[in-house]
Design an enzyme around this catalytic site. Structure first.
Site, PDB file in Angstrom:
ATOM      1  N   ASP A   6       0.864  -1.192   0.000  1.00 30.95           N
ATOM      2  CA  ASP A   6       0.000   0.000   0.000  1.00 30.95           C
ATOM      3  C   ASP A   6       0.893   1.233   0.000  1.00 30.95           C
ATOM      4  O   ASP A   6       2.120   1.120  -0.076  1.00 30.95           O
ATOM      5  CB  ASP A   6      -0.963  -0.023   1.211  1.00 30.95           C
ATOM      6  CG  ASP A   6      -2.287   0.646   0.863  1.00 30.95           C
ATOM      7  OD1 ASP A   6      -2.255   1.817   0.452  1.00 30.95           O
ATOM      8  OD2 ASP A   6      -3.343  -0.002   0.982  1.00 30.95           O
ATOM      9  N   HIS A  56      -2.787   2.757  -4.794  1.00 28.53           N
ATOM     10  CA  HIS A  56      -2.193   2.499  -3.468  1.00 28.53           C
ATOM     11  C   HIS A  56      -0.726   2.068  -3.601  1.00 28.53           C
ATOM     12  O   HIS A  56      -0.315   1.040  -3.059  1.00 28.53           O
ATOM     13  CB  HIS A  56      -3.003   1.428  -2.720  1.00 28.53           C
ATOM     14  CG  HIS A  56      -4.298   1.969  -2.195  1.00 28.53           C
ATOM     15  ND1 HIS A  56      -4.370   2.900  -1.191  1.00 28.53           N
ATOM     16  CD2 HIS A  56      -5.588   1.713  -2.548  1.00 28.53           C
ATOM     17  CE1 HIS A  56      -5.646   3.202  -0.929  1.00 28.53           C
ATOM     18  NE2 HIS A  56      -6.407   2.504  -1.754  1.00 28.53           N
ATOM     19  N   GLU A 114      -9.952   2.117  -5.297  1.00 22.93           N
ATOM     20  CA  GLU A 114      -9.632   3.526  -5.042  1.00 22.93           C
ATOM     21  C   GLU A 114      -8.457   4.063  -5.870  1.00 22.93           C
ATOM     22  O   GLU A 114      -7.643   4.820  -5.360  1.00 22.93           O
ATOM     23  CB  GLU A 114      -9.306   3.717  -3.545  1.00 22.93           C
ATOM     24  CG  GLU A 114     -10.465   3.371  -2.635  1.00 22.93           C
ATOM     25  CD  GLU A 114     -10.110   3.503  -1.166  1.00 22.93           C
ATOM     26  OE1 GLU A 114     -10.950   3.998  -0.425  1.00 22.93           O
ATOM     27  OE2 GLU A 114      -9.012   3.094  -0.748  1.00 22.93           O
TER      28      GLU A 114
HETATM   29  C1  ACM Z   1     -10.867  -0.603   0.774  1.00 20.56           C
HETATM   30  O1  ACM Z   1     -11.319  -0.454   1.927  1.00 20.56           O
HETATM   31  N1  ACM Z   1     -10.313   0.413   0.131  1.00 20.56           N
HETATM   32  C2  ACM Z   1     -10.943  -1.881   0.103  1.00 20.56           C
END
Ligand code: ACM
Ligand code: ZN
Length: 620
Positions: free
Chosen positions: A203, A278, A345
């Site tokens: 991440d 991420h 995201e």
């Molecule tokens: C997430 O909570 N972005 C999968």
């Protein structure tokens, strides 16, 4: 010589003393979580003792489940001798010669009779789960107190899971946990019959697995400035040249150790490698994987990173090569059938501006950047499929089109899961309003800091049904199960991780294992009293649930309602005042005028908990 004799004498005396010591106890009722499909109590007693022997059939004493069982019993000073045929006072583990189809490959039966105990299953997995239930029938402090004789109420159990995916996610990127902490988490999962550990390994806040071909991922991407002494969200900016003292990663041999430990407990470990977003940790290590024209200097993050704009260039072939190279090193480490490829995201502003991404979109005839993400993910999926793996992705993978084989992890609610099941994709349900155990479990004023404005109570988790309304039977079959997720932005030590997981993980375990017809909130709440003791005896940190009662109202005639109060903590005493009247101890439903506000105060063990709460009595 005299000294040797003296030591030998002391050892023998010690052995005699310990053989004779240990407590005796009678266990008359059982608190099993998750609740078994069927538990029928008898009215006799079996005496489990240090004299109880063990017999195994159709399974070897060195097979993994039996090795695990015997080792566990030995740790508790029961060392059953293995006998060649069943006898009186014997604990039997039997793999059925003819499969009991009702049990499937994870189910089991237990019969505790006056003369012995028999645990039967079709597989070693089933024996393992039968043993976990048996352990919960032993005293709560079995792991710390030495017992000699345990008188157990006779009973019979038939049990098997409702879902095959019973997962937890551990985010080791935002905060990193060591191998022993992960093992303790695995033990916790195993005792509640959970079977999938999803490790969020990459991440913006750190890359956590050794990759030999790209050493900068570990030398750079695994380390960040340490701001753990400041609240998440209020961290001071990094100083120039400030050392990167927080971080770490699992070496390949550590991953192997975790995977083996998990496998011995029937848990698959699923790695998550985030694509395409991420990725601050990747981009600090390898800035050339960013989009053309993106002049951001990416660094491994140490606080909130929102919106998450870092994205791997979707038009750069060397990014695709990088991802495949990384997966080449990941695959041999994780025997799991699945690899999680993230997909959530990913803000695509950079892709909109990047000539390479735009060239890829036009050369492939894609509609937009969402389709570019889908193309990337499907390319990786094809690569993984060729190597015998299937992919899981967060529900954003549906946005630009998805293959029929990808499994969708629905987190932004149930909608993604519903859409995926309707189009025939497998689904793991993990909607944040039920499954995010990093959210507060009670009033934030009385809890360690967590995600602002969040609340997922124990009662809420218990009410989760992974199969949403509106699916046909065939579509519902695509719901593989569900998963509790522990994101660790606000969780900077493993004790807090446990505090957030527990007791809500127990509720999730029952949601994912037990059939709907045996689920019972008040029974579960009552069982938690015993499980809290059991967990604390094993040195788990169990969170404080919510002490705020809630009111359920039922319409009566004349503007009146019948009010029932309910709450999460067994044994709590609730006093209430209607519209400022004197407080009364709640001992059952009462009548009130609709629209009234009542004030409640909660006591546990004579101590007032949290604060007075006002509840508006609605007319429902
Ligand atoms: C997430 O909570 N972005 C999968
Ligand atoms: Zn690009």
């Amino acid at each position: 010589m005299r000294k040797i004799l003296y030591i030998a004498c002391l050892t023998i005396m010690g052995a005699i003393f310990f053989a004779g010591c240990g407590k005796n106890v009678v266990v008359e009722s059982y608190s099993i979580i998750p609740e078994p499909v069927l538990l029928t109590m008898g009215n006799e007693k079996f005496v489990f003792s240090t004299k109880t022997s063990c017999y195994v059939e159709n399974v070897g004493q060195n097979d993994p489940s039996i090795k695990y069982i015997l080792k566990t019993l030995r740790q508790w000073h029961f060392n059953p001798s293995l006998v060649g045929k069943p006898e009186e006072n014997c604990l039997q583990f039997v793999i059925n010669s003819t499969a009991n189809t009702e049990l499937g490959d994870e189910g089991y039966t237990i019969d505790i009779e006056k003369n012995g105990i028999t645990i039967k299953a079709n597989t070693e997995k089933g024996l393992f789960y039968g043993f976990q239930t048996f352990v919960q029938m032993l005293p709560e402090d079995i792991s710390t107190v030495r017992y000699r004789k345990i008188e157990m109420q006779t009973c019979s159990v038939k049990d098997y899971p409702r879902f095959k995916w019973r997962g937890t996610l551990l985010d080791v990127s935002r905060h990193f946990f060591g191998v022993n902490q992960v093992k303790k988490h695995i033990d916790l999962m195993a005792s509640y019959k959970m079977n999938k550990l999803h490790m969020h390994l990459t991440d913006d806040h750190g890359w956590r697995v050794e990759i030999k071909k790209y050493p900068q991922l570990n030398d750079v991407g695994s380390w960040r400035v340490d701001r753990d002494n400041q609240p998440w969200g209020k961290a001071d900016p990094a100083g120039k040249g400030e050392p990167r003292s927080y971080g770490g990663y699992y070496s390949k041999s550590e991953i192997e150790e975790i995977v083996k430990y998990a496998a011995e407990r029937n848990i698959d470990v699923i790695p998550e490698i985030e694509i395409p977003g991420h990725c601050c940790a990747v981009l600090e290590a390898y800035p050339n994987f960013a989009c053309e024209g993106d002049d951001t200097t990416y660094t491994v993050q140490f606080g909130p990173y929102w919106p998450p704009r870092a994205i791997l260039c979707g038009g750069n072939d060397s990014v695709m090569t990088f991802l495949k190279d990384v997966l080449d090193e990941i695959i041999p480490l994780f025997p799991s059938e699945y690899i999680h490829i993230g997909g959530d995201e990913a803000v695509k502003d950079n892709w909109k501006r990047c000539p390479r991404c735009q060239a890829r979109i036009s050369s492939l005839g894609l509609k937009d950047e969402e389709e570019l993400q889908s193309w990337m993910i499907m390319e990786i999926e094809k690569y993984l499929n060729r190597l015998g793996k299937k992919i899981i992705g967060w529900d954003e993978i549906l946005d630009g089109g998805v293959s029929n084989e990808a499994t969708v992890m629905s987190w932004r609610g149930a909608e993604g899961g519903i859409a995926a099941a309707r189009r025939g994709n497998d689904v793991i349900m993990s909607p944040l309003e039920y499954c995010y155990l990093n959210f507060y479990q009670a009033n934030y004023q009385f809890q360690p800091p967590a995600m602002p404005n969040s609340l997922v109570t124990l009662y809420k988790v218990y009410g989760f049904n992974p199969v949403p309304d509106g699916l046909t039977d065939i579509q519902s079959k695509h719901i593989l199960g569900g998963q509790a997720n522990l994101w660790t932005e606000y969780i900077n030590n493993y004790e807090t991780a446990e505090y957030m997981l527990l007791p809500r993980l127990c509720a999730m375990a029952e949601v994912l294992w037990s059939p709907l017809n045996v689920k019972d909130w008040h029974h579960f709440r009552n069982k938690m009293v015993s499980h809290r003791k059991r967990l604390e005896a094993c040195e788990y940190h169990v969170g404080a649930s919510s002490y705020k009662p809630w009111a359920v109202s039922e319409k009566l005639d004349g503007g009146k309602v019948k009010v029932t109060l309910d709450w999460e903590v067994e044994g709590m005493r609730v006093y209430y005042s209607v519209g400022g009247s004197a407080y009364k101890l709640y001992n059952g439903p009462f009548e009130a005028t609709e629209g009234t506000t009542i004030t409640t105060v909660s006591f546990l063990g004579g101590i007032m908990k949290e604060k007075p709460y006002e509840l508006k009595i609605e007319n429902k």
